[in-house]
Design a protein around this motif. Structure first.
Motif, PDB file in Angstrom:
ATOM      1  N   SER A 190      -4.414   3.273  -0.257  1.00 47.53           N
ATOM      2  CA  SER A 190      -4.817   3.045   1.230  1.00 47.53           C
ATOM      3  C   SER A 190      -6.102   2.554   1.203  1.00 47.53           C
ATOM      4  O   SER A 190      -6.488   1.640   2.050  1.00 47.53           O
ATOM      5  N   ASP A 229       0.993  -1.166   0.105  1.00 50.52           N
ATOM      6  CA  ASP A 229      -0.090  -0.108   0.028  1.00 50.52           C
ATOM      7  C   ASP A 229       0.859   1.322  -0.012  1.00 50.52           C
ATOM      8  O   ASP A 229       2.151   1.101  -0.007  1.00 50.52           O
ATOM      9  N   ASP A 230       0.293   2.534  -0.076  1.00 45.99           N
ATOM     10  CA  ASP A 230       0.785   3.627  -0.022  1.00 45.99           C
ATOM     11  C   ASP A 230       1.976   3.895   1.054  1.00 45.99           C
ATOM     12  O   ASP A 230       2.656   5.045   0.859  1.00 45.99           O
ATOM     13  N   GLN A 231       1.606   3.021   2.056  1.00 43.42           N
ATOM     14  CA  GLN A 231       2.555   3.301   3.346  1.00 43.42           C
ATOM     15  C   GLN A 231       3.711   2.168   3.380  1.00 43.42           C
ATOM     16  O   GLN A 231       4.248   2.071   4.399  1.00 43.42           O
ATOM     17  N   ASP A 232       3.784   1.447   2.250  1.00 41.31           N
ATOM     18  CA  ASP A 232       4.657   0.452   2.012  1.00 41.31           C
ATOM     19  C   ASP A 232       4.498  -0.741   3.079  1.00 41.31           C
ATOM     20  O   ASP A 232       5.334  -1.244   3.666  1.00 41.31           O
ATOM     21  N   ARG A 233       3.252  -0.848   3.430  1.00 44.46           N
ATOM     22  CA  ARG A 233       2.780  -2.394   4.211  1.00 44.46           C
ATOM     23  C   ARG A 233       2.560  -3.490   3.289  1.00 44.46           C
ATOM     24  O   ARG A 233       1.822  -3.057   2.198  1.00 44.46           O
ATOM     25  N   GLY A 242       4.794  -3.421   7.886  1.00 46.76           N
ATOM     26  CA  GLY A 242       5.716  -2.406   7.332  1.00 46.76           C
ATOM     27  C   GLY A 242       6.922  -3.362   7.233  1.00 46.76           C
ATOM     28  O   GLY A 242       7.299  -4.349   7.689  1.00 46.76           O
ATOM     29  N   ARG A 287      -1.437  -6.021   7.685  1.00 42.77           N
ATOM     30  CA  ARG A 287      -0.435  -5.406   6.962  1.00 42.77           C
ATOM     31  C   ARG A 287       0.970  -4.936   7.691  1.00 42.77           C
ATOM     32  O   ARG A 287       0.667  -4.422   8.794  1.00 42.77           O
TER      33      ARG A 287
END
Length: 153
Positions: free
Chosen positions: A100, A21-25, A117, A115
């Protein structure tokens, strides 16, 4: 590899989907096996790996325009060292960038989805299958892997 139609049926063709996802998870599923895994699908003979993955993403997760990363992992077992299903295996691990909102939607479908990280992935890498997913994701996110296919052997 032998080319007879009988031996072709013994090839396990699989696509692993590394949903970032956009948070690199990385999206993981913990309810379908004895550990954490990424979504995966078996492909019929002759099906293009990327096309099969795109179809599955649309059908299973309603992701109709997947954004595939420039790096993907390839694993091909040899007949003498098969480690999955006692048969020759050809697998592609695709990195797919998701929003996200898409990530939240997938997580909401089941309590067994998680999810993680990079920090959690690196500290718990032995819990994640298939082997090689964590270094592939790490190298992609951190930018030290070149574009194209990367061997997961």
């Amino acid at each position: 590899m032998p080319t007879s139609s009988n031996s072709q049926q013994l090839v396990d063709r699989r696509a692993y989907l590394l949903l970032l996802d956009d948070q690199d998870r990385l999206m993981l599923c913990g309810g379908c096996c004895s550990g954490w895994t990424v979504p995966q699908l078996l492909l019929a003979p002759g099906t293009d790996f990327r096309d099969g993955a795109a179809h599955y993403l649309a059908e299973r997760f309603r992701i109709t325009n997947p954004r595939f990363g420039s790096v993907y992992g390839v694993l091909e077992t040899q007949d003498l060292n098969c480690r999955e299903h006692d048969r020759h295996t050809i697998s592609h691990a695709f990195i797919v960038r998701i929003s996200s909102d898409e990530s939240n939607s997938i997580q909401a479908t089941s309590r067994t989805h998680a999810r993680w990280g990079l920090g959690e992935l690196k500290s718990r890498y032995r819990e994640v299958s298939p082997e090689g997913v964590v270094p592939l994701v790490s190298g992609y996110v951190e930018g030290w892997l070149p574009d194209g296919p990367i061997s997961l052997d």
